[in-house]
Design a protein around this motif. Structure first.
Motif, PDB file in Angstrom:
ATOM      1  N   ILE A   1      83.337 -24.849  -7.851  1.00 34.52           N
ATOM      2  CA  ILE A   1      82.797 -23.497  -7.231  1.00 34.52           C
ATOM      3  C   ILE A   1      81.553 -23.897  -6.435  1.00 34.52           C
ATOM      4  CG2 ILE A   1      82.571 -21.127  -7.615  1.00 34.52           C
ATOM      5  CD1 ILE A   1      85.184 -22.184  -8.368  1.00 34.52           C
ATOM      6  N   VAL A   2      81.565 -23.912  -5.279  1.00 38.73           N
ATOM      7  CA  VAL A   2      80.334 -24.193  -4.416  1.00 38.73           C
ATOM      8  C   VAL A   2      79.660 -22.956  -4.130  1.00 38.73           C
ATOM      9  CG1 VAL A   2      81.574 -26.283  -3.398  1.00 38.73           C
ATOM     10  CG2 VAL A   2      81.556 -24.062  -2.191  1.00 38.73           C
ATOM     11  N   ARG A   3      78.615 -23.156  -3.691  1.00 39.63           N
ATOM     12  CA  ARG A   3      77.889 -22.034  -3.153  1.00 39.63           C
ATOM     13  C   ARG A   3      78.439 -21.084  -2.027  1.00 39.63           C
ATOM     14  NH1 ARG A   3      71.857 -20.053  -3.256  1.00 39.63           N
ATOM     15  NH2 ARG A   3      71.839 -18.788  -1.513  1.00 39.63           N
ATOM     16  N   MET A   4      78.701 -20.080  -2.198  1.00 40.59           N
ATOM     17  CA  MET A   4      79.181 -19.363  -1.044  1.00 40.59           C
ATOM     18  C   MET A   4      78.274 -18.107  -0.640  1.00 40.59           C
ATOM     19  SD  MET A   4      82.920 -18.690  -2.700  1.00 40.59           S
ATOM     20  CE  MET A   4      82.620 -18.941  -4.448  1.00 40.59           C
ATOM     21  N   GLU A   5      78.600 -17.855   0.738  1.00 41.23           N
ATOM     22  CA  GLU A   5      77.674 -16.598   1.388  1.00 41.23           C
ATOM     23  C   GLU A   5      78.457 -15.333   1.327  1.00 41.23           C
ATOM     24  OE1 GLU A   5      74.523 -16.797   1.881  1.00 41.23           O
ATOM     25  OE2 GLU A   5      74.580 -18.892   1.534  1.00 41.23           O
ATOM     26  N   PRO A   6      78.215 -14.387   0.452  1.00 38.06           N
ATOM     27  CA  PRO A   6      79.037 -13.220   0.563  1.00 38.06           C
ATOM     28  C   PRO A   6      79.270 -12.567   1.990  1.00 38.06           C
ATOM     29  CG  PRO A   6      77.412 -13.190  -1.268  1.00 38.06           C
ATOM     30  CD  PRO A   6      76.996 -14.529  -0.484  1.00 38.06           C
ATOM     31  N   ASP A   7      78.457 -12.386   2.663  1.00 36.72           N
ATOM     32  CA  ASP A   7      78.888 -12.128   4.218  1.00 36.72           C
ATOM     33  C   ASP A   7      79.822 -12.646   4.956  1.00 36.72           C
ATOM     34  OD1 ASP A   7      76.723 -10.282   3.455  1.00 36.72           O
ATOM     35  OD2 ASP A   7      75.107 -10.882   5.141  1.00 36.72           O
ATOM     36  N   ALA A   8      80.023 -13.848   4.954  1.00 35.08           N
ATOM     37  CA  ALA A   8      80.848 -14.987   5.520  1.00 35.08           C
ATOM     38  C   ALA A   8      82.151 -14.706   4.831  1.00 35.08           C
ATOM     39  CB  ALA A   8      80.439 -16.290   5.596  1.00 35.08           C
ATOM     40  N   TRP A   9      82.314 -14.591   3.365  1.00 29.90           N
ATOM     41  CA  TRP A   9      83.279 -14.565   2.698  1.00 29.90           C
ATOM     42  C   TRP A   9      84.030 -13.386   3.039  1.00 29.90           C
ATOM     43  CZ3 TRP A   9      85.818 -12.173  -1.684  1.00 29.90           C
ATOM     44  CH2 TRP A   9      86.866 -12.852  -2.199  1.00 29.90           C
ATOM     45  N   LEU A  10      83.400 -11.952   2.943  1.00 32.83           N
ATOM     46  CA  LEU A  10      83.854 -10.710   3.119  1.00 32.83           C
ATOM     47  C   LEU A  10      84.275 -10.567   4.687  1.00 32.83           C
ATOM     48  CD1 LEU A  10      81.323  -8.485   1.224  1.00 32.83           C
ATOM     49  CD2 LEU A  10      83.986  -8.893   0.889  1.00 32.83           C
ATOM     50  N   LYS A  11      83.779 -11.326   5.533  1.00 35.42           N
ATOM     51  CA  LYS A  11      84.342 -11.469   7.080  1.00 35.42           C
ATOM     52  C   LYS A  11      85.819 -11.852   7.099  1.00 35.42           C
ATOM     53  CE  LYS A  11      83.195 -12.925  11.588  1.00 35.42           C
ATOM     54  NZ  LYS A  11      82.148 -13.872  12.413  1.00 35.42           N
ATOM     55  N   THR A  12      86.220 -12.837   6.242  1.00 36.20           N
ATOM     56  CA  THR A  12      87.534 -13.165   6.338  1.00 36.20           C
ATOM     57  C   THR A  12      88.272 -11.985   5.715  1.00 36.20           C
ATOM     58  OG1 THR A  12      86.968 -15.533   5.922  1.00 36.20           O
ATOM     59  CG2 THR A  12      88.956 -14.890   5.326  1.00 36.20           C
ATOM     60  N   LEU A  13      87.735 -11.300   4.506  1.00 33.33           N
ATOM     61  CA  LEU A  13      88.507 -10.192   4.016  1.00 33.33           C
ATOM     62  C   LEU A  13      88.741  -9.205   4.906  1.00 33.33           C
ATOM     63  CD1 LEU A  13      88.068 -11.925   1.366  1.00 33.33           C
ATOM     64  CD2 LEU A  13      87.848  -9.856   0.030  1.00 33.33           C
ATOM     65  N   TYR A  14      87.522  -8.916   5.613  1.00 29.98           N
ATOM     66  CA  TYR A  14      87.647  -7.607   6.720  1.00 29.98           C
ATOM     67  C   TYR A  14      88.803  -7.991   7.767  1.00 29.98           C
ATOM     68  CZ  TYR A  14      85.923  -3.992   9.975  1.00 29.98           C
ATOM     69  OH  TYR A  14      85.957  -2.839  10.630  1.00 29.98           O
ATOM     70  N   ALA A  15      88.803  -9.140   8.179  1.00 27.80           N
ATOM     71  CA  ALA A  15      89.834  -9.771   9.336  1.00 27.80           C
ATOM     72  C   ALA A  15      91.134  -9.657   8.947  1.00 27.80           C
ATOM     73  CB  ALA A  15      89.526 -10.962   9.677  1.00 27.80           C
ATOM     74  N   ALA A  16      91.494  -9.801   7.550  1.00 27.19           N
ATOM     75  CA  ALA A  16      92.863  -9.827   6.934  1.00 27.19           C
ATOM     76  C   ALA A  16      93.565  -8.407   6.868  1.00 27.19           C
ATOM     77  CB  ALA A  16      92.983 -10.508   5.785  1.00 27.19           C
ATOM     78  N   MET A  17      92.446  -7.491   6.719  1.00 31.16           N
ATOM     79  CA  MET A  17      93.088  -5.909   6.434  1.00 31.16           C
ATOM     80  C   MET A  17      93.511  -5.309   7.890  1.00 31.16           C
ATOM     81  SD  MET A  17      92.826  -6.285   3.311  1.00 31.16           S
ATOM     82  CE  MET A  17      93.609  -4.763   2.848  1.00 31.16           C
ATOM     83  N   LYS A  18      94.412  -4.508   7.784  1.00 27.10           N
ATOM     84  CA  LYS A  18      94.744  -3.745   8.912  1.00 27.10           C
ATOM     85  C   LYS A  18      93.815  -2.424   9.140  1.00 27.10           C
ATOM     86  CE  LYS A  18      99.650  -4.304   8.521  1.00 27.10           C
ATOM     87  NZ  LYS A  18     101.074  -3.638   8.073  1.00 27.10           N
ATOM     88  N   PRO A  19      93.611  -1.983  10.381  1.00 28.10           N
ATOM     89  CA  PRO A  19      92.892  -0.770  10.527  1.00 28.10           C
ATOM     90  C   PRO A  19      93.282   0.360   9.587  1.00 28.10           C
ATOM     91  CG  PRO A  19      93.359  -1.826  12.800  1.00 28.10           C
ATOM     92  CD  PRO A  19      94.084  -2.504  11.616  1.00 28.10           C
ATOM     93  N   GLY A  20      92.433   0.965   8.775  1.00 24.23           N
ATOM     94  CA  GLY A  20      92.746   2.200   8.009  1.00 24.23           C
ATOM     95  C   GLY A  20      93.052   1.596   6.750  1.00 24.23           C
ATOM     96  N   ALA A  21      93.225   0.490   6.387  1.00 21.40           N
ATOM     97  CA  ALA A  21      93.614  -0.294   5.203  1.00 21.40           C
ATOM     98  C   ALA A  21      92.582  -0.052   3.850  1.00 21.40           C
ATOM     99  CB  ALA A  21      93.635  -1.750   5.456  1.00 21.40           C
TER     100      ALA A  21
ATOM    101  N   ARG B   1      86.757   2.487  -3.924  1.00 18.04           N
ATOM    102  CA  ARG B   1      87.582   2.637  -2.886  1.00 18.04           C
ATOM    103  C   ARG B   1      86.858   2.744  -1.732  1.00 18.04           C
ATOM    104  NH1 ARG B   1      92.534   6.787  -2.036  1.00 18.04           N
ATOM    105  NH2 ARG B   1      93.287   5.951   0.042  1.00 18.04           N
ATOM    106  N   PHE B   2      87.145   1.349  -0.842  1.00 17.41           N
ATOM    107  CA  PHE B   2      86.794   1.276   0.513  1.00 17.41           C
ATOM    108  C   PHE B   2      87.661   1.394   1.405  1.00 17.41           C
ATOM    109  CE2 PHE B   2      83.724  -1.364  -2.091  1.00 17.41           C
ATOM    110  CZ  PHE B   2      82.680  -0.761  -1.743  1.00 17.41           C
ATOM    111  N   ARG B   3      87.354   1.442   2.838  1.00 13.36           N
ATOM    112  CA  ARG B   3      88.568   1.580   3.829  1.00 13.36           C
ATOM    113  C   ARG B   3      88.048   0.805   5.122  1.00 13.36           C
ATOM    114  NH1 ARG B   3      89.580   7.531   5.090  1.00 13.36           N
ATOM    115  NH2 ARG B   3      87.436   7.165   6.068  1.00 13.36           N
ATOM    116  N   LYS B   4      88.847   0.184   5.596  1.00 15.24           N
ATOM    117  CA  LYS B   4      88.562  -0.579   6.778  1.00 15.24           C
ATOM    118  C   LYS B   4      88.747   0.511   7.850  1.00 15.24           C
ATOM    119  CE  LYS B   4      89.768  -4.325  10.137  1.00 15.24           C
ATOM    120  NZ  LYS B   4      90.400  -5.559  10.361  1.00 15.24           N
ATOM    121  N   PRO B   5      87.774   0.742   8.761  1.00 19.52           N
ATOM    122  CA  PRO B   5      87.822   2.001   9.867  1.00 19.52           C
ATOM    123  C   PRO B   5      89.080   1.812  10.846  1.00 19.52           C
ATOM    124  CG  PRO B   5      85.687   1.010   9.717  1.00 19.52           C
ATOM    125  CD  PRO B   5      86.569   0.291   8.891  1.00 19.52           C
ATOM    126  N   ARG B   6      89.512   2.592  11.242  1.00 20.39           N
ATOM    127  CA  ARG B   6      90.769   2.396  12.333  1.00 20.39           C
ATOM    128  C   ARG B   6      90.141   2.169  13.715  1.00 20.39           C
ATOM    129  NH1 ARG B   6      95.332   4.233  10.350  1.00 20.39           N
ATOM    130  NH2 ARG B   6      95.516   5.288   8.378  1.00 20.39           N
TER     131      ARG B   6
END
Length: 252
Positions: A153-173, A247-252
């Motif tokens: 388990i290497v050092r990770m940067e939360p902002d970069a990791w969450l950028k990937t999750l954000y991209a994976a979710m549909k608008p409104g998810a 509970r979070f939501r990706k904006p539409r």
């Protein structure tokens, strides 16, 4: 109101025709299903899955990503709720999976046809783009701050990791996050390294900085008897830690 009526009403307001509200008792029925794994059922008292999935808004027809879910805990309940037109994709880091676990999951997939398993390195999740309506991550986000050479388990940067999750979710998810509570502190990495806990304000700020909106908080997994100084795996508190539910939501 019947699920069919709700669906028709939803269509009138522009809802996707592939996603309808689950029948009122669908989540409860999935939690109570006799086909569930006994070892997972034992965890229900401390996890309150019916309350969690109801709060997060799991619906029939959703495409779901279950992060770190190779133990099938959430998948075996969510799969019957989303139904045959829905899909549950379990992501498991390559560092946390082996041939035995893959074989057990393959047997599960033979029984539950709308579930699949994907795997990629923890530090580089491959989840696709605009792919999911719903995400659940239970007691694992804090590990983005963790390092462990033995487990690779290497050092990770939360902002970069969450950028990937954000991209994976549909608008409104919906993105549902549960994690072990740490006392307020300024050093998230040191806290996670020592206790595997995270300050809820750090978690919230991370997701909001990534672009997610906080749309709900619940306290049904809070435990005031937890003194927050123990490692979450300590037998004194294991399975009973103080937990935040966001509970979070990706904006539409």
């Amino acid at each position: 109101m019947k699920a069919t009526t709700i669906l028709l009403a939803g269509l009138a307001f522009g809802m996707s025709p592939t996603i309808a509200f689950a029948a009122p008792n669908a989540i409860a029925a999935a939690v109570a299903a006799p086909s569930r794994t006994p070892d997972n059922v034992k965890l229900d008292e401390g996890r309150k899955p019916a309350e969690v999935l109801d709060f997060f808004g799991l619906k029939k027809g959703m495409r779901v990503i279950d992060m770190f879910g190779a133990n099938q805990y959430w998948a075996e309940m969510m799969a019957p709720v989303v139904g045959p037109r829905g899909k549950v994709v379990v992501w498991q880091p390559t560092q946390f999976i082996n041939d035995e676990r893959r074989a057990k999951f393959a047997a599960f997939v033979k029984r539950q046809k709308n579930v699949s398993l994907i795997s990629s390195p923890f530090e580089a999740p491959e989840l696709g783009t605009n792919a999911y309506d719903f995400m659940i991550m239970n007691l694992d986000y804090h590990d983005v701050y963790w390092q462990n050479p033995e487990r690779k388990i290497v050092r990770m940067e939360p902002d970069a990791w969450l950028k990937t999750l954000y991209a994976a979710m549909k608008p409104g998810a919906t993105v549902g996050i549960i994690d072990h509570v740490a006392l307020p502190n300024a050093d998230a990495r040191a806290t996670v390294q020592k206790l595997h806990r995270i300050d809820p304000e750090v978690l919230k700020a991370d997701f909001q900085r990534a672009g997610f909106e906080l749309v709900g908080v619940r306290n049904f997994l809070r435990n005031p008897a937890d003194d927050h100084t123990l490692l979450v795996f300590d037998p004194v508190i294991r399975g009973k830690t103080d937990r935040i539910v966001y509970r979070f939501r990706k904006p539409r």
